[in-house]
Structures are given as C-alpha cells and as structure tokens.
Scaffold this motif. Structure first.
Motif, mmCIF file in Angstrom:
data_model
loop_
_atom_site.group_PDB
_atom_site.id
_atom_site.type_symbol
_atom_site.label_atom_id
_atom_site.label_comp_id
_atom_site.label_asym_id
_atom_site.label_seq_id
_atom_site.Cartn_x
_atom_site.Cartn_y
_atom_site.Cartn_z
ATOM 1 N N SER A 116 -37.047 -21.961 60.136
ATOM 2 C CA SER A 116 -37.036 -20.507 59.958
ATOM 3 C C SER A 116 -35.986 -20.049 58.951
ATOM 4 N N ALA A 117 -34.976 -20.861 58.706
ATOM 5 C CA ALA A 117 -33.929 -20.472 57.756
ATOM 6 C C ALA A 117 -34.295 -20.801 56.313
ATOM 7 N N ARG A 118 -35.393 -21.578 56.098
ATOM 8 C CA ARG A 118 -35.758 -22.009 54.744
ATOM 9 C C ARG A 118 -37.241 -21.797 54.474
ATOM 10 N N LEU A 119 -37.775 -20.663 54.908
ATOM 11 C CA LEU A 119 -39.205 -20.408 54.757
ATOM 12 C C LEU A 119 -39.574 -20.130 53.311
ATOM 13 N N ASP A 120 -40.797 -20.552 52.917
ATOM 14 C CA ASP A 120 -41.377 -20.129 51.651
ATOM 15 C C ASP A 120 -42.646 -19.346 51.946
ATOM 16 N N TYR A 121 -43.345 -18.892 50.897
ATOM 17 C CA TYR A 121 -44.477 -17.999 51.133
ATOM 18 C C TYR A 121 -45.641 -18.705 51.831
ATOM 19 N N LEU A 122 -45.756 -20.034 51.687
ATOM 20 C CA LEU A 122 -46.784 -20.776 52.419
ATOM 21 C C LEU A 122 -46.455 -20.796 53.912
ATOM 22 N N ASP A 123 -45.174 -20.939 54.244
ATOM 23 C CA ASP A 123 -44.763 -20.859 55.648
ATOM 24 C C ASP A 123 -45.096 -19.487 56.234
ATOM 25 N N VAL A 124 -44.858 -18.436 55.447
ATOM 26 C CA VAL A 124 -45.154 -17.075 55.909
ATOM 27 C C VAL A 124 -46.649 -16.913 56.164
ATOM 28 N N MET A 125 -47.474 -17.479 55.276
ATOM 29 C CA MET A 125 -48.922 -17.421 55.460
ATOM 30 C C MET A 125 -49.333 -18.149 56.740
ATOM 31 N N ILE A 126 -48.705 -19.289 57.023
ATOM 32 C CA ILE A 126 -49.004 -20.042 58.245
ATOM 33 C C ILE A 126 -48.587 -19.241 59.477
ATOM 34 N N LEU A 127 -47.403 -18.605 59.419
ATOM 35 C CA LEU A 127 -46.947 -17.779 60.540
ATOM 36 C C LEU A 127 -47.913 -16.622 60.793
ATOM 37 N N ASP A 128 -48.384 -15.993 59.712
ATOM 38 C CA ASP A 128 -49.347 -14.900 59.860
ATOM 39 C C ASP A 128 -50.669 -15.397 60.437
ATOM 40 N N PHE A 129 -51.071 -16.603 60.033
ATOM 41 C CA PHE A 129 -52.293 -17.190 60.587
ATOM 42 C C PHE A 129 -52.140 -17.431 62.088
ATOM 43 N N ASN A 130 -51.002 -17.987 62.502
ATOM 44 C CA ASN A 130 -50.762 -18.219 63.926
ATOM 45 C C ASN A 130 -50.786 -16.916 64.720
ATOM 46 N N LYS A 131 -50.187 -15.867 64.125
ATOM 47 C CA LYS A 131 -50.187 -14.571 64.790
ATOM 48 C C LYS A 131 -51.601 -14.010 64.907
ATOM 49 N N MET A 132 -52.395 -14.178 63.842
ATOM 50 C CA MET A 132 -53.782 -13.709 63.862
ATOM 51 C C MET A 132 -54.579 -14.416 64.946
ATOM 52 N N VAL A 133 -54.409 -15.733 65.069
ATOM 53 C CA VAL A 133 -55.131 -16.500 66.088
ATOM 54 C C VAL A 133 -54.723 -16.049 67.489
ATOM 55 N N GLU A 134 -53.423 -15.789 67.655
ATOM 56 C CA GLU A 134 -52.940 -15.306 68.950
ATOM 57 C C GLU A 134 -53.569 -13.959 69.302
ATOM 58 N N GLU A 135 -53.669 -13.070 68.310
ATOM 59 C CA GLU A 135 -54.282 -11.760 68.540
ATOM 60 C C GLU A 135 -55.761 -11.900 68.853
ATOM 61 N N LEU A 136 -56.454 -12.804 68.149
ATOM 62 C CA LEU A 136 -57.872 -13.024 68.419
ATOM 63 C C LEU A 136 -58.081 -13.553 69.834
ATOM 64 N N GLY A 137 -57.173 -14.447 70.273
ATOM 65 C CA GLY A 137 -57.252 -14.944 71.637
ATOM 66 C C GLY A 137 -57.060 -13.835 72.656
ATOM 67 N N SER A 138 -56.137 -12.906 72.356
ATOM 68 C CA SER A 138 -55.908 -11.775 73.254
ATOM 69 C C SER A 138 -57.129 -10.869 73.316
#
Length: 374
Positions: A116-138
């Motif tokens: 989390s201390a050395r994120l790049d924009y690909l990491d941010v895209m992955i985090l957003d994807f994980n959040k999207m999947v979590e929301e879809l599950g909800s």
C-alpha cells in the motif's frame, strides 16, 4: 527519483498515499544508463588490455563480440523479467478474475503487485476491481434477500385470506364472527395491495422510470394537509402534537412524491409512539435549504437499526412489524435522492427518534422567503 503524483486515496493512518505515475519509472531507465556506461568502461579496458598483450586481431574482434553478447543477453532477460512481473502477470490475473466474475463468482480477489505504500496505477485499477466485485456480491445478496423477503411478506396476508375464507365457507359462526372474518380478509387484502404498490413504486423509482413533475409549491401548506390526515390517530392514542412552522416555505419538487415522504414519516411517528407520548413537527428555512424534522418520544432505535433503517424490508422494531412492510423509508430515501434532498436520522433506544429532511431552495431568489434567525 521516481516521478509520483498525489491522489485523494488515503491509507490506514489517514495519510495521503503516493501513487507512482508509471509502471516503469525514470529511475529504472537511470539504472539501464548506468549499467551501459559501466559496460562501456569495461569494454574500453578490455581493448586496452588486449593491445598491451598483443593478442591477434581475430581474438580482439571475437572477445568484444562475446562480451557485448553477454551484456545484451543479460539486459534483455532483466527487461523481460521486469515486464512480466510488473505488467503481464498482474494483467493475466486480472483477466482470469474477470472471467470468473462473468461466470457469477463474486468471491474473487486479485492481489496488488506492490504494498500500500508503493502503489502504481495498475495497483489502483486492481483495488478498484476488487471493490467492484465486492459491491456486485453485495447486490447479489440483496437481490436474494429481496426475493426472500417479498415471498415472506406476501405469504402472511395470503394465509390470512385463505384461513378466513375457509371459515366463511363452513357457514358456521355468528353474524358478528362472520363480519370479523370479512374484515380480516379486507385488511389482509389491503396490506397485500399496499405491499405490491410499494414494490412497484420503489422499482420505478430505483430504475428512474418515473419522471418527477417538478413544480414550485408551498411546503407548509402540504405539511398541514398531511398532519390533518392523522388527526384521528393522534386523538385515539392521546398524543401531544406540537407543530412549529413558518407561514410559507416554497420548494421545487414533485408534490405527490413529497406527500409520500411526509405521510411515511408521520405515520411512523404515530405508530412507534406509545399512548400519551408526543410528536413534534418542526420546519425552518435557512440560506441554503428548507428543513423539516419529525420527532417522536417512541421506542427509538439502536445504532444497528439506524444503519439499516433505509434498507428495503428492514424492520428494526419487530413488535410493529405487522403494521408495515419495511418499504416506507426505502421509498422516502429514493424520493429524496430524486429531489436532490437528503434525510438524517438521530435516535436513541427508549428515548425516541428524529428524522430530518432537507430540500434545496427554489432557484429563483425572488421567490425565496426572507430568512429569519429562530
């Protein structure tokens, strides 16, 4: 130094994260440049050494070729490994996860490449994807719960109608008992009709299939009309009603939808307030909005109930569950979203609740009332 940019994302310590602007930062190319300079220096040293040793021309030609072949091969392998670890493998993991989600698996999680201390924009895209999947599950869970709750809510009045109809068919019982059965059927039918109407109305609101008929009207007059509709209920429970309103408060909203909001809040205040309690309706106008609060001295709610009070079919007080279907406040919330308003709840168990609605003032300042300090 790596080129970086600040974003609004915050880490666990409420500090700003530094997100790298590139998968291959300037420092990486600096390393390549430094290595090439070093290799060039070694090459010059080899040439000087071979001249001093008087090696043959063939050897002096083959040695540099072999040397630069090793250098080129090493740099190629390093670059390939860097691309694979930094770019290709994360994208392959993301592609496999996307395929799983498309197949209905919402338990997918893709790890980030960096911490989390050395994120790049690909990491941010992955985090957003994980959040999207979590929301879809909800959403999937909510859909399942919705179907289950609808089935349960419909089953109860249908069972009541069936039982009373069977009793009437027997022809037994006194005239008074038969009238009681008929009233029971009527009440269950009304409850079932209200449930279906609310479901359809909420579905239209959520899917924006209702075009609000926005008009400017006097909110105070509408509140007075809604309050008068519950006059018999106030008297029946001997409630103390206190109303504090201005003479006039113009708003721009859908009159019929806002009537649904006030009726739900007032009916809940009456329903959850014990006989002899009190209900207060307060309206005021500020420089930015018109505010209406409905306060009761009823049973109140726990903090858990407050968090879920606007969820469909949620009923925090099960002792009154037979008097509603848990859709009223969900409708209220959705209507206020359409009206660009909001609603806030303050409640303490055993001490009552306050629902505060805020609506934006009309756009034309000439139509706004003069704001006075209360």
């Amino acid at each position: 130094m790596e080129r970086e940019k600040r974003t609004g994302r915050r880490d666990g310590r409420d500090g700003e994260r530094m997100i790298k602007d590139s998968l291959f930062p300037i420092s990486l190319f600096g390393i390549f440049l430094g290595v090439l300079f070093l290799m060039s220096g070694i090459h010059v040293g080899l040439v000087v050494l071979m001249n001093r040793l008087n090696w043959s021309e063939l050897v002096q030609t083959l040695v540099p070729m072999a040397y630069w072949s090793v250098v080129a091969g090493g740099l190629t392998l390093f670059t390939r490994k860097k691309i694979r670890n930094t770019y290709e493998e994360p994208l392959h993991r993301l592609a496999r996860a996307t395929e799983q989600v498309a197949g209905g698996d919402f338990s997918v999680y893709v790890p980030t490449v960096h911490t989390s201390a050395r994120l790049d924009y690909l990491d941010v895209m992955i985090l957003d994807f994980n959040k999207m999947v979590e929301e879809l599950g909800s959403v999937e869970t909510l859909k399942t719960d919705f179907v289950s709750n609808v089935s349960h809510e419909m089953k109860t009045p249908i069972a009541v109608i069936k039982n009373y109809a069977e009793l009437l068919q027997t022809g037994k019982g006194t005239r008074e008992e038969q009238m009681e059965y008929a009233r029971g059927i009527e009440e269950a039918a009304v409850r079932l009709s209200d449930l279906i109407s609310n479901i359809l109305r909420l579905n239209k609101l959520e899917n924006q299939r209702i075009d609000p008929e926005i008009e400017q009207y006097d909110l105070c007059a509408q509140l007075e009309d809604c309050i008068l509709q519950y006059e018999e209920m106030w008297d029946e429970k001997e409630l103390d009603l206190e109303v504090d309103m201005e003479e006039r408060a113009p708003v721009q909203a859908d009159r019929s939808l806002m009537e649904l909001v006030w009726n739900n809040l007032l009916s809940n205040a009456v329903k959850f307030t014990e006989p002899g309690g009190s209900v207060k309706v307060r309206q005021r106008t500020t420089e930015e909005y018109v505010e209406v609060s409905v306060t009761d001295t009823g049973c109140g709610m726990s903090s858990e109930s407050v968090r879920h009070i606007f969820d469909k079919f949620y009923q925090g007080d099960t002792s009154h569950s037979g008097e509603g279907n848990g859709l009223g406040l969900a409708l209220v919330k959705r209507v206020l979203v359409l009206m660009n308003g909001d609603i806030h709840v303050e409640s303490r168990q055993g001490e009552g609740s306050t629902f505060t609605v805020r609506l934006p003032l009309p756009g034309d300042k000439e139509d706004r009332p003069e704001v006075t300090e209360l």
